[in-house]
Structures are given as structure tokens and as C-alpha cells.
Design a protein around this motif. Sequence first.
Motif, PDB file in Angstrom:
ATOM      1  N   CYS A   1       3.489  -1.440   3.582  1.00  0.00           N
ATOM      2  CA  CYS A   1       3.149  -0.129   3.020  1.00  0.00           C
ATOM      3  C   CYS A   1       4.378   0.749   2.861  1.00  0.00           C
ATOM      4  O   CYS A   1       5.427   0.506   3.467  1.00  0.00           O
ATOM      5  N   VAL A   2       4.233   1.767   2.041  1.00  0.00           N
ATOM      6  CA  VAL A   2       5.117   2.923   2.001  1.00  0.00           C
ATOM      7  C   VAL A   2       4.260   4.082   2.481  1.00  0.00           C
ATOM      8  O   VAL A   2       3.184   4.332   1.929  1.00  0.00           O
ATOM      9  N   PHE A   3       4.692   4.770   3.545  1.00  0.00           N
ATOM     10  CA  PHE A   3       3.840   5.815   4.115  1.00  0.00           C
ATOM     11  C   PHE A   3       4.457   7.198   3.911  1.00  0.00           C
ATOM     12  O   PHE A   3       5.683   7.354   3.892  1.00  0.00           O
ATOM     13  N   VAL A   4       3.581   8.189   3.735  1.00  0.00           N
ATOM     14  CA  VAL A   4       4.005   9.554   3.431  1.00  0.00           C
ATOM     15  C   VAL A   4       3.478  10.480   4.516  1.00  0.00           C
ATOM     16  O   VAL A   4       2.269  10.502   4.798  1.00  0.00           O
ATOM     17  N   ASP A   5       4.374  11.240   5.135  1.00  0.00           N
ATOM     18  CA  ASP A   5       4.019  12.112   6.255  1.00  0.00           C
ATOM     19  C   ASP A   5       3.474  13.446   5.749  1.00  0.00           C
ATOM     20  O   ASP A   5       4.164  14.457   5.723  1.00  0.00           O
ATOM     21  N   ASP A   6       2.214  13.448   5.345  1.00  0.00           N
ATOM     22  CA  ASP A   6       1.582  14.669   4.841  1.00  0.00           C
ATOM     23  C   ASP A   6       1.327  15.674   5.955  1.00  0.00           C
ATOM     24  O   ASP A   6       1.350  16.881   5.730  1.00  0.00           O
TER      25      ASP A   6
ATOM     26  N   ARG B   1       0.835  -1.208   0.000  1.00  0.00           N
ATOM     27  CA  ARG B   1       0.000   0.000   0.000  1.00  0.00           C
ATOM     28  C   ARG B   1       0.871   1.261   0.000  1.00  0.00           C
ATOM     29  O   ARG B   1       1.956   1.283   0.571  1.00  0.00           O
ATOM     30  N   ILE B   2       0.359   2.309  -0.628  1.00  0.00           N
ATOM     31  CA  ILE B   2       0.929   3.648  -0.489  1.00  0.00           C
ATOM     32  C   ILE B   2      -0.107   4.463   0.283  1.00  0.00           C
ATOM     33  O   ILE B   2      -1.236   4.636  -0.176  1.00  0.00           O
ATOM     34  N   ILE B   3       0.259   4.920   1.482  1.00  0.00           N
ATOM     35  CA  ILE B   3      -0.719   5.582   2.339  1.00  0.00           C
ATOM     36  C   ILE B   3      -0.164   6.881   2.915  1.00  0.00           C
ATOM     37  O   ILE B   3       1.043   7.088   2.960  1.00  0.00           O
TER      38      ILE B   3
ATOM     39  N   GLN C   1       8.347   3.865  -6.989  1.00  0.00           N
ATOM     40  CA  GLN C   1       9.464   2.936  -7.205  1.00  0.00           C
ATOM     41  C   GLN C   1       9.731   2.098  -5.965  1.00  0.00           C
ATOM     42  O   GLN C   1       9.881   0.870  -6.046  1.00  0.00           O
ATOM     43  N   HIS C   2       9.785   2.736  -4.814  1.00  0.00           N
ATOM     44  CA  HIS C   2      10.076   2.004  -3.573  1.00  0.00           C
ATOM     45  C   HIS C   2       8.944   1.039  -3.216  1.00  0.00           C
ATOM     46  O   HIS C   2       9.200  -0.043  -2.686  1.00  0.00           O
ATOM     47  N   ALA C   3       7.702   1.428  -3.503  1.00  0.00           N
ATOM     48  CA  ALA C   3       6.580   0.522  -3.235  1.00  0.00           C
ATOM     49  C   ALA C   3       6.683  -0.721  -4.114  1.00  0.00           C
ATOM     50  O   ALA C   3       6.471  -1.851  -3.643  1.00  0.00           O
ATOM     51  N   ALA C   4       7.027  -0.526  -5.400  1.00  0.00           N
ATOM     52  CA  ALA C   4       7.141  -1.669  -6.310  1.00  0.00           C
ATOM     53  C   ALA C   4       8.311  -2.568  -5.920  1.00  0.00           C
ATOM     54  O   ALA C   4       8.198  -3.804  -5.954  1.00  0.00           O
TER      55      ALA C   4
ATOM     56  N   ALA D   1       9.433  -7.475   6.439  1.00  0.00           N
ATOM     57  CA  ALA D   1      10.295  -6.311   6.248  1.00  0.00           C
ATOM     58  C   ALA D   1       9.673  -5.081   6.893  1.00  0.00           C
ATOM     59  O   ALA D   1       8.448  -4.982   7.042  1.00  0.00           O
ATOM     60  N   SER D   2      10.503  -4.140   7.279  1.00  0.00           N
ATOM     61  CA  SER D   2       9.979  -2.900   7.869  1.00  0.00           C
ATOM     62  C   SER D   2       9.447  -1.982   6.778  1.00  0.00           C
ATOM     63  O   SER D   2       9.922  -2.013   5.633  1.00  0.00           O
ATOM     64  N   ASN D   3       8.456  -1.198   7.119  1.00  0.00           N
ATOM     65  CA  ASN D   3       7.858  -0.266   6.172  1.00  0.00           C
ATOM     66  C   ASN D   3       8.722   0.986   6.032  1.00  0.00           C
ATOM     67  O   ASN D   3       9.442   1.365   6.958  1.00  0.00           O
ATOM     68  N   GLU D   4       8.625   1.630   4.874  1.00  0.00           N
ATOM     69  CA  GLU D   4       9.464   2.786   4.574  1.00  0.00           C
ATOM     70  C   GLU D   4       8.624   4.057   4.540  1.00  0.00           C
ATOM     71  O   GLU D   4       7.506   4.055   4.028  1.00  0.00           O
ATOM     72  N   GLY D   5       9.175   5.141   5.087  1.00  0.00           N
ATOM     73  CA  GLY D   5       8.449   6.406   5.131  1.00  0.00           C
ATOM     74  C   GLY D   5       9.112   7.497   4.308  1.00  0.00           C
ATOM     75  O   GLY D   5      10.319   7.501   4.105  1.00  0.00           O
ATOM     76  N   PHE D   6       8.290   8.431   3.819  1.00  0.00           N
ATOM     77  CA  PHE D   6       8.755   9.594   3.073  1.00  0.00           C
ATOM     78  C   PHE D   6       8.202  10.854   3.723  1.00  0.00           C
ATOM     79  O   PHE D   6       7.088  10.848   4.257  1.00  0.00           O
TER      80      PHE D   6
END
Length: 350
Positions: A161-166, A147-149, A303-306, A324-329
Motif C-alpha cells: 500500500c501507499v498510506f496517507v496520514d489524514d 492499495r492507496i489507503i 504515481q508512487h502507487a503505480a 518492499a516496505s510501504n510508503e507514507g504521505f
Amino acid sequence: MQSPTIKDVAKRSGVSLKTVSRVINRESSVRADTREKVERAIEALGYRPNPSARGLRSTHAYAIGLVYDNPNAHYVISMQEGVLSACRERGFGLQIHPCDSTAPNLAEELCSLVKRSRLAGLVLAPPMSEQDALIDTLKKEDITFVRIIAAREDPKDGSPCVFVDDRDAAYAITEHLIQLGHTRIGFLWGEEHHRSSPERYQGYSDALKDYGIALNKKYILPGSYAFDDGFRRARKLLALKEPPTAIFGSNDEIAAGVLAAARSAGLDVPWDLSIAGFEDNPFSKQAWPALTTARQSTADIGQHAALRLMDDLQRKSSGNHEVASNEGFSPELVVRGSTAPPRGSVPRKG
């Protein structure tokens, strides 16, 4: 000139066709020195496996799907570019699947898509990635997904997931406007079913609270992530008896609509009205003045999500159940010419 074949790779590396196939399919049973020898031969010959043919020769699928429902063309194109770059890097095919996130049979549609197209897994963009019922169905059907959330931190909910700190990026934008001297700051929402909308609103409202500025509901309007909606809502705010001196649009499409509304009202941006957006799409740099915004690297996120999805697929095929651990942006504040102190004000210090 004829393209190199798998037979050429086998001959150059001195191994069997079956061993080359195991290296290409990333099977864990291949010895490290043999793998290295085959990979050197592949690189020297410029050999490129055919994902479709490879999928037919084995039980593994070598294509993934990107599922999205977003009216923002720049977001969709950037996301596709990011996912496609990962597919090219790993030798996967990509199937793009736009859909209606509100459709009652969405889960059935995606499960059918995976089976019909023999997809190895799915990258889910918002808002599908944020629908709990859909996620539960995909898990029950044993469909691999990432997921991208929008989230301030790793949700640690058991779903990759790849999470984005909006939220923090929206806080930084609002804080920038406050420090310029603005206290009457409008906020234009995107669609509420996108988690990014409440996250960005939270950043806005938290910044006002932290700086002791009362939240004025007249300056906050619901709506969609669209230019026309940004224009319409900005006209409403500018028609108030005491209009805002700055407007924060939840994305650059909205902010572009605000800029058009300001122009139509004869306002001088940024001196009569400061405008900020979010995402840093191409228009934000091409507008006059260029828009203050939050730079969100959508292609990198895709790219990172894929890549995460492909890594999970590899672990799954080898029987490795390690999670695996999830990655944040974190989007970054980009200050441009669309924001300035309001006329006659003195910028405040943090």
C-alpha cells in the motif's frame, strides 16, 4: 520521418533482437554492460516500445488498471495523472475503471477485468482499497495490486500500500482553528465507508480533547464528500441558536459548500465564520477568500502507487519474493484567507 524500430536499436547497440527484447522486458538475465549499451541506443534513437505489441509477443502483460469510485472530479483526475506519469516512465499502458464500490459482485468484476484486458495488476483507490473481502479475493486469484489507503502509519498487514496520514493533517487544521480562538468548531463528515472520513474525524476530536474543548455533537454532521451536501449541512449548523464560529469540511468540496452557505446567510468570511477544507483542490485557491486546507499531493500518491506496483511485478517475474516496505504521505496545513480569529476574541497560544 519514420519512427525508430527495435531492429534499429539492435543494429546500433550491436546485439540481437532477442537481447534488445530482454532489456525492454527488464529480464534479469541480461548482463549489466549489455543492458547499459542497449539503453544508450534506445535513448539516442528516441525509441519507444509499443506496450500492446510487446504484450502480444510475450507472456507478460504491459498494462495496469486504476480502479476508483469517488465523486470528487479533482481527486480522480489528479490520481489518473499520477498513475499515467508512472506508466509513461516505465512503458506501461493504463486502463481506467470506475466502479461501484458497494456492488455485491465487485470482486468478480475486477477479477474478470484483469483477465479480459490482460492487465498486469491493479492500483486500488479508496474505498475499494479498504475492503478486506475484496483484497482477500484478489490474493486468492494471484492478482498483483497496490492499495492507496488512509492510515496514520504502515498497517503492516501483508498487503502492499501507499498510506496517507489524514489524521495528523486534520489535527493540524483543528489546532489552527483553536489557536485562532475558536472553541465552537463544526465538523462535516465525508462518506463513512471511506477510511479517510473517520481518520479526519479522529484528528478533529483528538485536537479538541488535547486543548480541553468539549465535543459538541450538535456541531458534527454525517454526509458525503459533495458541494451540495456541504451547503445543506452548513445551513443546519448556522441555524443553531449558538452556531459554530468555524466549520471544518472533510474535503474542499464540502468547504466550498459551506462558503456558499455563509454567503447566502450574509456572513462575512472569515470574521463571522472561519472555514477550512482538506485536499487543496484548485477551487480552494480560486475561492474568495481562498480556503485554508491540507495539501494532499494526490498525483504524487498515484504515481508512487503505480511505481510500487510495477516494481512488485518486476520482482515477481524474476522470482524475487522480497517484500518492499510501504510508503507514507503526510498532507500539509495550508493557511489562507478563509480562517481568522472570531470577532472579539483573543487568539490562544499553543
